[in-house]
Design an enzyme around this catalytic site. Structure first.
Site, PDB file in Angstrom:
ATOM      1  CD  GLU A   1       2.068 -34.958  24.642  1.00  0.00           C
ATOM      2  OE1 GLU A   1       2.846 -34.044  24.310  1.00  0.00           O
ATOM      3  OE2 GLU A   1       2.361 -36.156  24.515  1.00  0.00           O
TER       4      GLU A   1
ATOM      5  CD  GLU B   1      -5.360 -30.576  28.953  1.00  0.00           C
ATOM      6  OE1 GLU B   1      -5.369 -31.761  28.639  1.00  0.00           O
ATOM      7  OE2 GLU B   1      -5.741 -30.179  30.065  1.00  0.00           O
TER       8      GLU B   1
ATOM      9  CE1 TYR C   1      -8.485 -36.702  27.741  1.00  0.00           C
ATOM     10  CE2 TYR C   1      -7.458 -38.847  28.031  1.00  0.00           C
ATOM     11  CZ  TYR C   1      -7.371 -37.519  27.661  1.00  0.00           C
ATOM     12  OH  TYR C   1      -6.177 -37.006  27.206  1.00  0.00           O
TER      13      TYR C   1
ATOM     14  CG  HIS D   1      -8.312 -42.548  30.850  1.00  0.00           C
ATOM     15  ND1 HIS D   1      -8.428 -41.506  31.730  1.00  0.00           N
ATOM     16  CD2 HIS D   1      -7.166 -42.334  30.165  1.00  0.00           C
ATOM     17  CE1 HIS D   1      -7.401 -40.687  31.584  1.00  0.00           C
ATOM     18  NE2 HIS D   1      -6.613 -41.178  30.650  1.00  0.00           N
TER      19      HIS D   1
END
Length: 931
Positions: free
Chosen positions: A101, A11, A323, A370
């Site tokens: 998302e 993205e 992340y 994560h």
């Protein structure tokens, strides 16, 4: 035919470049630049759907809450490029972020591209060669439960905003908005300001003594804690409203000064009565989550939540950290080994405990997949190694993350705290009282204490120590003194006594860091959304920054009051937190999306539905919602042009005829006055202050009219007062007395009233101060535009004047911008001709770019930052996006510029102001195919 490759879609354009180098020639990596589809605005629906069930929300609430998605105009080119690339691919890898998302972006890509080749979901938590290779070899299926959770959240926000916001527009003001999380966050800030408004400051006094052992010259400071066996009050003994809690003696100034005089007497003994030493041990903080990173970056680096996430995003996409959207405090085995190895190398083998530390978080949502935020790779790069690669905020944030991660695997810090108690009092019970002190004070035993801390082993403190938020009455916190060697029973000397007065203070306002912490404690929102929540309430004007503090506007008070009184559940903190938990259950596959939305919108056994609330609102008194009573005769009103005070003009009331009500007097509030500063005393001060603006400067010698300077809604200005028109007199007879008088003649029926003469006005220049404006300056302003002279070639007159967009010169239809307002009066004909000799836009174009970036990934055109009529903006030559007020030009990066342009494209063109007949256009219907 082109070589067949595996197509990888991410993205982010930056991430695309980083990943491509790790995958090699067999892969083509492209970017979707965020979402390619979203809910269409209801006004943009096809005409045949506007009157149907989709017409209100673009969501069919009667049929399973089916959304109507479309590809935005700005993304059609991106989608076309992805489809072209897919034709030559034998496999599609969707490599968007592994959160709700990111999963939704992948699903929308799947729905729109309709691939005929195998599709796999590729996820990773850091952008390194090892991580990307591992992700390529360990793909999974699309997680539809995560998609359901994201879609539920999106539909929920649409229903909430589109039902509640129009109520705010009608009853508070245009352009306002409500949202499930932003409204709760706004209420938090308003509630804190309400507490500050209700706070009553209390005064208390104490004594600080400086003592020294007789055998040593080393002195130390101790604080009075007891008098006559009673505890002495300090700041911690007052509650959040300023009231005394518990049992403590509040000392006033005369008592403390008398006590100090008594304790200075020659017959007073000072004895060490107690000496305690306690060991302590402190553990390091857990590695960073999204929330704790935002808090610590706010405290230590003064970064806003939005800037923290922007910088962290850049660090992640360029491969420096893992992340950055995570609720997990866990570290992988690779990270634990890297941290322990680096701590051992830098701080010694004894700085690391025998066993690795394991951290467990409380969150159970999908982002636990994560790791915590940490430096990437199996060997951490130290901040010093990255000094040339990272600059400014990026280096500072990486340094913070590196230190926190390494410290989290280090040994406990250890030390000892020594506390000494000193009794000070007379040697005889019948000791005489010094002048000004009562006998009980003179004979009172006073106790002082001091504490000193010694760190015996620094442990994790060698690398890092967590910051703290501002605390109320922090001046009461006893500092850590360095104590000399002391013994119980020892007599010590007194060097000095300091009498000190204090005022209790209210709870500090929220900062971004403390608001993030509170949102997380209450379970409102998710850490990945905190930055956007805070940005939203600032951009909407509900909150402004004052230094680091967040100050609510009076508009926020009106909005919160309306929501509390008529939409109570929606701003209840527990209810909002429950919604987040429900979304987590949907994400985990434990709850159904449609069932939950039905309960929220139409109602359930536990809660009234949003639709029921809106349909049964009843009458809302807008005037009452926008009013705050400051005193019985003073009311704050929140009006169209801002807040103002309204009070009855007593002078006008006294002079009014019987039975008539005097008109209220209105006084504008200063823009920089915070709500908690508007006390009754301050309100009366503002009302009683002389009116600054209505000052007569003198008469215009040309026509005899009075010139006045005023302070209006749109700023200070000067005006030329028109004389009151004289009425035509006619003879009339008083029927009761027969007296003949002159009275104004009544106008004839049907006769037109003479048109009122509009007085000349002129705004003051920005460089002018209203108190210093004189008659000459006012006359110059009123006589604008100023004639500079005539062009010697054409004979056309050149004028200097002020316009909507600033000062300029005009020659017929030709114009040139002046450098400042003062130049309107200063420029001469030669200077004007020189400006007209320059190209109209040439010089400006040559220097108009404040920043320049690479080509935009969507348009392919270079991105620049420019300064426009309405402030700085980002442009690629086709799309212009205003930079939000909360951000500065210096902070704008290439990634942020791309994001702003994409947001602008997604919004589409602004609606025209004038009402015109709608142009016919064909709209391709693109409804989503549900899973």
């Amino acid at each position: 035919m082109a070589d067949v490759k595996k197509l990888v879609i991410v993205e982010s354009p930056t991430k695309m470049k980083s990943i491509a180098q790790y995958l090699g020639d067999g892969y083509e990596v492209l970017s979707s630049v965020g979402h390619i589809r979203d809910l269409i605005e209801p006004k943009n629906l096809p005409a045949e759907l506007k009157k149907g069930p989709l017409g209100k929300f673009s969501v069919d609430v009667d049929n399973g809450f089916e959304p109507y998605y479309v590809v935005s105009d700005s993304k059609k080119k991106t989608v076309a490029e992805l489809k072209r690339a897919l034709k030559n691919a034998d496999e599609l890898l969707l490599a968007t972020d592994e959160d709700r998302e990111g999963e939704a972006i992948a699903w929308h890509l799947l729905q729109e591209l309709k691939p005929k080749v195998p599709v796999r979901r590729m996820v990773f938590h850091e952008i390194t060669k090892d991580a990307i290779q591992a992700a390529k070899d360990n793909t999974r299926e699309l997680d539809t439960a995560l998609v359901d959770a994201q879609e539920t959240r999106r539909i929920l926000d649409r229903l909430y905003g589109y039902e509640v916001s129009p109520v705010l527009w009608r009853k508070v003001g245009p352009g306002l908005s409500a949202g499930r999380v932003q409204s709760a966050a706004t209420r938090l800030v308003v509630d804190r300001e309400r507490e500050r408004l209700a706070f009553v400051s209390a005064g208390y006094w104490d004594l600080l003594g400086r003592f020294a052992p007789e055998a040593s010259g080393s002195s130390f400071q101790a604080k009075l804690v007891r008098v006559g066996g009673e505890k002495v009050a300090n700041g911690s003994n007052f509650d959040d409203l300023g009231r005394l809690k518990g049992k403590a003696v509040v000392l006033d100034e005369p008592t403390v000064r008398a006590l100090a005089d008594a304790l200075r007497a020659d017959n007073v003994r000072r004895t060490v009565t107690k000496l305690e030493t306690k060991p302590w041990s402190r553990k390091p903080s857990a590695p960073f989550t999204t929330s704790t990173l935002q808090q610590e970056a706010g405290r230590k680096l003064r970064l806003s939540a939005r800037d923290t996430m922007r910088v962290a995003q850049s660090l992640y996409e360029n491969g420096y950290i893992t992340y950055m959207r995570t609720d997990s405090v866990a570290l992988s085995q690779q990270a634990v080994n890297a941290a322990r190895t680096q701590a051992t190398k830098l701080y010694g083998a004894d700085s690391v405990p025998d066993k690795p530390r394991v951290y467990v978080g409380k969150s159970k949502n999908a982002q636990e997949a994560h790791e915590a935020i940490r430096p990437s790779g199996e060997v951490f790069r130290t901040p010093s190694e990255l000094q040339s690669a990272l600059r400014g905020s990026e280096h500072a944030l990486y340094d913070l993350i590196w230190k926190r991660t390494v410290a989290s695997q280090m040994a406990d810090a250890k030390g000892q705290t020594a506390t000494v108690t000193i009794e000070v009092g007379p040697t005889r019970a019948d000791a005489p009282a010094p002048e000004g002190a009562t006998a009980p004070v003179a004979n009172t035993i006073a106790e002082f204490t001091a504490s000193g801390t010694v760190i015996t082993f620094p442990g994790y403190r060698s690398a890092y120590e967590e910051g703290r938020d501002e605390e109320r009455n922090a001046d009461d916190a006893s500092g850590e003194a360095k104590l000399p060697p002391l013994k119980e029973g020892e007599q010590i000397g007194l060097d000095e006594l300091e009498v000190k007065g204090h005022q209790t203070s209210p709870l500090p306002r929220y900062t971004e860091a403390s608001l993030v912490k509170r949102l997380e404690e209450l379970g409102i929102g998710r850490p990945s959304t905190f930055a956007s929540i805070i940005s939203t309430i600032i951009d909407r004007g509900y909150v402004t920054r004052r230094g680091q503090a967040l100050v609510p506007s009076w508009i926020a008070f009106s909005v919160v009051r309306l929501l509390e009184e008529h939409f109570g559940d929606l701003v209840e903190y527990d209810f909002t937190a429950e919604m987040e938990d429900d979304l987590d259950r949907i994400a985990a596959g434990e709850a159904d999306r449609v069932d939950w939305l039905n309960g929220f919108y139409f109602g359930s056994d536990q809660h009234r539905g949003l639709r029921q609330v809106v349909d049964n609102l009843g009458d809302i008194d807008a005037r009452e919602i926008n009013s705050v009573v400051i005193a019985p005769d003073i009311t704050l009103r929140i009006g169209k042009y801002g807040p103002y005070l309204e009070t009855v003009d007593t002078a006008a009331a006294a002079g009014a005829a019987d039975g008539t009500e005097a008109p209220p007097r209105r006084v504008n509030l200063p823009e920089d006055l915070a709500p908690d500063e508007l006390t009754e005393a301050k309100a009366r001060e503002l009302i009683e202050a002389p009116v600054q603006g209505d000052r007569v400067l003198g008469e215009n010698p040309a026509n005899g009219k009075q010139i006045v300077v005023k302070d209006g809604r749109f700023g200070p200005y000067v005006t030329e007062l028109e004389p009151e028109p004289e009425a035509d007199a006619a003879t009339s007879v008083d029927p009761s007395t027969g007296e003949v008088t002159d009275a104004p003649a009544k106008p004839k029926r049907g006769a037109k009233k003479p048109a009122a003469v509009k007085p000349r006005t002129a705004s003051l220049f920005k460089s002018m101060v209203i108190e210093e404006v004189d008659l000459d300056t006012a006359l110059k302003l009123l006589d604008l535009p100023r004639t500079v002279g005539a062009d010697p070639e054409s004979g056309v007159e050149i004028t200097a004047q002020n316009g909507r967009y600033g000062p300029y010169l005009k020659k017929d239809a030709d114009t040139r911008t002046l450098p400042s307002e003062d130049a309107i009066f200063d420029i001469d004909l030669a200077g004007a001709l020189e400006l007209f000799a320059q190209p109209k836009y040439g010089a400006r174009r040559a220097s108009s770019a404040l920043k320049e970036f690479d080509n935009d990934p969507v348009s392919g055109k270079p991105i620049t930052v420019k300064d426009g009529r309405f402030g700085p903006y980002v442009t690629d030559g086709t799309t212009n996006a205003t930079i939000p007020r909360a951000e500065s030009v210096e902070e704008i990066t290439f990634e942020r510029a791309v994001e702003l342009l994409q947001i602008k494209r997604d919004k589409g063109p602004a609606a025209p102001r004038a009402k015109k007949a709608p142009a016919k256009k064909t709209t391709t219907r693109k409804t989503a195919t549900k899973k």
